[in-house]
Write a protein that holds these residues in place. Structure first.
Motif, PDB file in Angstrom:
ATOM      1  N   ASP A  67       8.881   5.086  -2.148  1.00 13.17           N
ATOM      2  CA  ASP A  67       8.368   4.967  -3.522  1.00 13.17           C
ATOM      3  C   ASP A  67       8.534   6.265  -4.305  1.00 13.17           C
ATOM      4  OD1 ASP A  67       6.532   3.279  -5.452  1.00 13.17           O
ATOM      5  OD2 ASP A  67       5.680   5.292  -5.402  1.00 13.17           O
ATOM      6  N   SER A  68       8.292   7.410  -3.655  1.00 13.28           N
ATOM      7  CA  SER A  68       8.453   8.704  -4.330  1.00 13.28           C
ATOM      8  C   SER A  68       8.573   9.780  -3.272  1.00 13.28           C
ATOM      9  CB  SER A  68       7.270   9.003  -5.268  1.00 13.28           C
ATOM     10  OG  SER A  68       6.056   9.053  -4.541  1.00 13.28           O
ATOM     11  N   PHE A  69       8.957  10.985  -3.724  1.00 14.67           N
ATOM     12  CA  PHE A  69       9.191  12.092  -2.809  1.00 14.67           C
ATOM     13  C   PHE A  69       8.099  13.141  -2.897  1.00 14.67           C
ATOM     14  CE2 PHE A  69      13.356  10.793  -1.658  1.00 14.67           C
ATOM     15  CZ  PHE A  69      13.919  10.225  -2.777  1.00 14.67           C
ATOM     16  N   ASP A  70       7.822  13.786  -1.797  1.00 13.82           N
ATOM     17  CA  ASP A  70       7.034  15.005  -1.775  1.00 13.82           C
ATOM     18  C   ASP A  70       7.963  16.115  -1.300  1.00 13.82           C
ATOM     19  OD1 ASP A  70       4.493  14.050  -2.563  1.00 13.82           O
ATOM     20  OD2 ASP A  70       4.263  13.144  -0.592  1.00 13.82           O
ATOM     21  N   GLY A  71       7.628  17.340  -1.638  1.00 14.97           N
ATOM     22  CA  GLY A  71       8.505  18.443  -1.296  1.00 14.97           C
ATOM     23  C   GLY A  71       9.524  18.672  -2.397  1.00 14.97           C
ATOM     24  N   SER A  72      10.676  19.180  -2.028  1.00 20.22           N
ATOM     25  CA  SER A  72      11.678  19.560  -3.029  1.00 20.22           C
ATOM     26  C   SER A  72      12.502  18.339  -3.455  1.00 20.22           C
ATOM     27  CB  SER A  72      12.605  20.646  -2.465  1.00 20.22           C
ATOM     28  OG  SER A  72      13.186  20.212  -1.259  1.00 20.22           O
TER      29      SER A  72
ATOM     30  N   THR B  51      10.308  16.956   3.304  1.00 21.70           N
ATOM     31  CA  THR B  51       9.517  16.864   4.533  1.00 21.70           C
ATOM     32  C   THR B  51       8.619  15.639   4.579  1.00 21.70           C
ATOM     33  OG1 THR B  51       7.778  18.242   3.559  1.00 21.70           O
ATOM     34  CG2 THR B  51       9.502  19.368   4.823  1.00 21.70           C
ATOM     35  N   GLU B  52       8.174  15.147   3.401  1.00 16.95           N
ATOM     36  CA  GLU B  52       7.306  13.987   3.345  1.00 16.95           C
ATOM     37  C   GLU B  52       7.707  13.103   2.172  1.00 16.95           C
ATOM     38  OE1 GLU B  52       2.971  15.269   5.101  1.00 16.95           O
ATOM     39  OE2 GLU B  52       3.398  15.704   3.001  1.00 16.95           O
ATOM     40  N   VAL B  53       7.444  11.812   2.300  1.00 12.55           N
ATOM     41  CA  VAL B  53       7.677  10.877   1.209  1.00 12.55           C
ATOM     42  C   VAL B  53       6.486   9.932   1.125  1.00 12.55           C
ATOM     43  CG1 VAL B  53      10.189  10.944   1.465  1.00 12.55           C
ATOM     44  CG2 VAL B  53       8.872   9.188   2.665  1.00 12.55           C
ATOM     45  N   THR B  54       6.371   9.266  -0.015  1.00  9.34           N
ATOM     46  CA  THR B  54       5.386   8.195  -0.159  1.00  9.34           C
ATOM     47  C   THR B  54       6.124   6.878  -0.044  1.00  9.34           C
ATOM     48  OG1 THR B  54       3.964   9.516  -1.595  1.00  9.34           O
ATOM     49  CG2 THR B  54       3.690   7.137  -1.696  1.00  9.34           C
ATOM     50  N   ILE B  55       5.658   6.004   0.856  1.00 14.40           N
ATOM     51  CA  ILE B  55       6.319   4.715   1.049  1.00 14.40           C
ATOM     52  C   ILE B  55       5.399   3.589   0.580  1.00 14.40           C
ATOM     53  CG2 ILE B  55       7.586   5.657   3.009  1.00 14.40           C
ATOM     54  CD1 ILE B  55       5.852   3.893   4.828  1.00 14.40           C
ATOM     55  N   ASP B  56       6.001   2.442   0.263  1.00 10.44           N
ATOM     56  CA  ASP B  56       5.257   1.271  -0.195  1.00 10.44           C
ATOM     57  C   ASP B  56       5.401   0.190   0.865  1.00 10.44           C
ATOM     58  OD1 ASP B  56       4.120  -0.861  -1.453  1.00 10.44           O
ATOM     59  OD2 ASP B  56       5.194  -0.604  -3.356  1.00 10.44           O
TER      60      ASP B  56
ATOM     61  N   MET C  18       0.840  -1.194   0.000  1.00  7.88           N
ATOM     62  CA  MET C  18       0.000   0.000   0.000  1.00  7.88           C
ATOM     63  C   MET C  18       0.878   1.248   0.000  1.00  7.88           C
ATOM     64  SD  MET C  18      -3.033   1.060   2.665  1.00  7.88           S
ATOM     65  CE  MET C  18      -1.944   0.973   4.085  1.00  7.88           C
ATOM     66  N   LEU C  19       0.523   2.227  -0.806  1.00  6.73           N
ATOM     67  CA  LEU C  19       1.254   3.480  -0.861  1.00  6.73           C
ATOM     68  C   LEU C  19       0.642   4.468   0.125  1.00  6.73           C
ATOM     69  CD1 LEU C  19       1.705   3.947  -4.718  1.00  6.73           C
ATOM     70  CD2 LEU C  19       3.306   2.955  -3.086  1.00  6.73           C
ATOM     71  N   ILE C  20       1.457   5.009   1.026  1.00  4.53           N
ATOM     72  CA  ILE C  20       0.975   6.001   1.993  1.00  4.53           C
ATOM     73  C   ILE C  20       2.015   7.106   2.144  1.00  4.53           C
ATOM     74  CG2 ILE C  20      -0.514   4.449   3.311  1.00  4.53           C
ATOM     75  CD1 ILE C  20       1.724   4.070   5.291  1.00  4.53           C
ATOM     76  N   ARG C  21       1.544   8.291   2.507  1.00  5.49           N
ATOM     77  CA  ARG C  21       2.432   9.435   2.737  1.00  5.49           C
ATOM     78  C   ARG C  21       2.798   9.523   4.212  1.00  5.49           C
ATOM     79  NH1 ARG C  21      -0.038  14.831   0.689  1.00  5.49           N
ATOM     80  NH2 ARG C  21       2.127  15.521   0.760  1.00  5.49           N
ATOM     81  N   VAL C  22       4.052   9.772   4.482  1.00  5.51           N
ATOM     82  CA  VAL C  22       4.498   9.906   5.866  1.00  5.51           C
ATOM     83  C   VAL C  22       5.505  11.051   5.972  1.00  5.51           C
ATOM     84  CG1 VAL C  22       4.156   7.460   6.390  1.00  5.51           C
ATOM     85  CG2 VAL C  22       6.380   8.246   5.590  1.00  5.51           C
ATOM     86  N   GLU C  23       5.612  11.592   7.187  1.00  5.49           N
ATOM     87  CA  GLU C  23       6.614  12.613   7.445  1.00  5.49           C
ATOM     88  C   GLU C  23       7.981  11.948   7.606  1.00  5.49           C
ATOM     89  OE1 GLU C  23       3.962  12.032   9.263  1.00  5.49           O
ATOM     90  OE2 GLU C  23       2.607  13.725   8.863  1.00  5.49           O
ATOM     91  N   ILE C  24       9.023  12.719   7.357  1.00  8.47           N
ATOM     92  CA  ILE C  24      10.386  12.201   7.464  1.00  8.47           C
ATOM     93  C   ILE C  24      10.647  11.622   8.851  1.00  8.47           C
ATOM     94  CG2 ILE C  24      12.820  12.903   7.529  1.00  8.47           C
ATOM     95  CD1 ILE C  24      11.787  12.579   4.762  1.00  8.47           C
TER      96      ILE C  24
END
Length: 452
Positions: free
Chosen positions: A17-22, A50-55, A1-7
């Protein structure tokens, strides 16, 4: 499952899986990776991510939250309770004494905001890539793969949000955002017609690169507000071949991207360019590219014309006999959820209606004239419905085919309803509803082994 989490909630064993932010400034921006140690987390933090998407299917879950998520008011809970962007599901089991968490759906506004962030990053990356192509440099496909993944994730969350944001193009942004929009439309259409997941990224990349050949065209011709001369038309029509040359010399470009780049201006009747291919000479991918390219082009403001509304654009595209694969065009319409002006739709009230007016702000919620009751198989007094207002009580369920319901009388019925008159024609009330274009196309794709 793909979810967004803080660093702060990352730990060794989590798969990013992918990055959020810069993410463009990240040392890992070229590929997904498994966090091996605390040093990798420190490097992400130092890159201002600051945030990433993890699998969680490919690694551990995040560090559990220290406290339960605050309970929201009952009025804020929707029937479909999915996690919001600000909340994160916990991979490990919670203590039995912990209070149950309420999950809320991410609001439409938040999805549009997230899509806008993806588009802004995409615009910067595509602008840089196209600028390099204009200077004769090879295309770095690995560098933009994370970009395609972000667009795909946005489409999976809410395709309408991405399409809405990419429609807002200025004159100077058109060439770049058009590529981002076609990327999103290609991924969404691939998902809709059931192509295998491994094709989604390649089709998204094909959409991103399909117009790269325009970098060989002088800007004064590309952005000319008036009518083009015959010589200028010839120059413009060379861009598929020019783009193909650029991509052939770039490592890692898939055959799908090369095919779409070279053939997205061909037509099924052979009237397109550069080679006048027709029928089965055109692959499924090239036909998809042609539809997505034209739809975004005609619904965008250009130096030489104003944008058509989405509903009117689809209606006109349906009228261009021989231009597109008709079954695929109907599938495209279903994939974006926008009904063409004049199209037949089924309403939640179990009535058939005709779209009589588009909605510029909400293309998926046009005005509809209901005229036929499905359970009783009878024409009924007509009622004009603003589906943006009646979204909950009488929303559009799907498009329908007038030929299946009214046979050869469909055009007579449609014209009478458009005039506000009761149709004076008979029809077969026992006519069964046939398979939708999407089902027919999916069957054909499966029979062909996934693509053609």
């Amino acid at each position: 499952m793909l979810i967004r989490v803080e660093i702060e909630r990352l730990r060794p064993g989590v798969f990013v899986d992918s990055f959020d932010g810069s993410w463009l400034s990240s040392p890992f921006w070229r590929k997904r990776f498994l966090i091996q140690d605390a040093d990798a987390i420190t490097r992400l933090r130092d890159a201002d991510i600051t945030e990433v998407t993890i699998d969680t299917a490919r690694g551990l879950g995040p560090i559990p939250l220290a406290e339960p998520t605050p309970v929201v008011a009952e009025d804020d809970i929707l029937d479909e309770r999915t996690i919001s962007p600000s909340q994160t599901p916990v991979a490990e089991a919670e203590p039995e004494a912990a209070a149950p968490r309420r999950r809320v759906r991410a609001t439409k506004a938040s999805e549009v905001e997230r899509a806008a962030e993806v588009v802004e990053r995409s615009k910067e990356a595509v602008t840089a890539m196209f600028s390099e192509a204009r200077m004769g440099q090879a295309i770095d496909v690995d560098a933009v793969e994370p970009l395609v993944d972000e667009i795909a994730a946005s489409v999976a969350r809410d395709p309408s949000a991405m399409v809405k944001v990419t429609r807002l193009k200025t004159k100077n942004e058109y060439t770049y955002l058009h590529s981002v929009a076609v990327c999103a439309l290609m991924i969404n259409l691939a998902r809709h017609i059931g192509l295998p997941p491994e094709d989604h990224r390649m089709l998204g990349m094909a959409g991103l690169l399909h117009d790269i050949g325009k970098m060989s065209i002088p800007e004064e011709i590309l952005d000319k507000p008036g009518r083009l001369t015959e010589e200028e038309v010839t120059i413009i029509r060379a861009h598929p071949e020019q783009g193909h040359v650029m991509l052939v010399d770039s490592p890692g470009v898939s055959p799908i991207a090369l095919d779409v780049c070279l053939h997205h201006h061909e037509r099924v009747d052979g009237g397109g360019y550069p080679f006048g291919l027709s029928g089965d000479q055109l692959s499924l991918h090239a036909r998809m590219g042609g539809i997505c390219d034209v739809y975004d082009a005609v619904t965008s403001n250009r130096p030489y014309k104003r944008a058509w509304s989405a509903n009117d654009a689809l209606a006109r595209m349906l009228e261009w006999e021989g231009h597109f694969d008709e079954e695929l065009l109907y599938a495209f319409i279903a994939s974006i959820g926008i009904q063409p002006t004049g199209g037949l739709v089924r309403l939640a009230s179990n009535r058939l209606g005709i779209v009589i007016e588009g909605n510029h702000d909400e293309p998926t919620a046009p005005k509809v004239r209901a005229f036929y009751d499905i359970p009783t198989q009878r024409f009924v007094p007509q009622q004009d419905i603003d589906t943006a207002v009646a979204r909950l009580s009488d929303r559009i369920l799907r498009s329908e085919d007038g030929g299946y319901w009214f046979g050869q009388n469909w055009e007579t019925v449609r014209d009478a309803v458009n005039r506000g008159e009761m149709p004076q024609t008979s029809h077969d009330p026992a006519r069964p509803y046939a398979a939708t274009p999407r089902q027919t196309l999916a069957t054909r794709i499966r029979a062909a082994g996934g693509s053609r």
